[in-house]
Design a protein around this motif. Sequence first.
Motif: not given
Length: 238
Positions: A199-209
């Motif tokens: 799930c940490a990947v999802d959090r990273g996706l949001v922050k990266g975009m």
Amino acid sequence: MGTPPLTATDFSSAVTAIAAAFGDPTRREIYLYARSNPGGVTAAEVADHFDLHPNVARHHLDKLTGGGYLEVAVERTGRSGAGRPSKRYRVTATEVDLAIPVRHDDLLVMLLGRALALLPPDTAAAMAEDVGLEYGRLMARSMGDADHQRSFQAAMHAVADALTAHGFAAHAEKRNHELRIVSEHCPFGDAVRENPVICAVDRGLVKGMLAELYGDATAELDTTIALGDDVCVTTVEA
């Protein structure tokens, strides 16, 4: 034989078309409402059912029609057929799969989860978020207008649309004075339930975009499908 894999061009086209039509959660619900009424629906009926202004209902219906998901027939009211013409929208014969096609290998996702499970939890979460952060930046750059300054709210909606295009069925909303991303589907499947650290990947996706589309922001995952919640909710602050 199984379905042949999509080419990069076909995949990009499918993502763009489906995101444009179904990126808005209300529009998805309107499509499902029309699909449950084989005789078709009018803009007035949709407006009444969803408590929308008729012009807003018509906009959503026309978007779905333009994407080929609905077809429209003009009918006249009144016994003589001379009344005011009314547009009735019906679902086309083409079946729409709202589980958007996503190019990811379940075996590799499972392997990632098992590998992360061998690391200390904090290290695994940091690594997963870092991967998401880097890929999120790439996703934002692929939109072609990442250099254009957006408002925070506009950037949030762009992030939700991009996530939807990658299988998350996401939308942005404001709740208790907080902006958040709500994802109704997880494309990582059972692997994320076995290894919630993904799930940490999802959090990273949001922050990266958001970093590319707006600027640095914090993102916290409040609920997650991996732990049995109905949806994943990521609260974001600029």
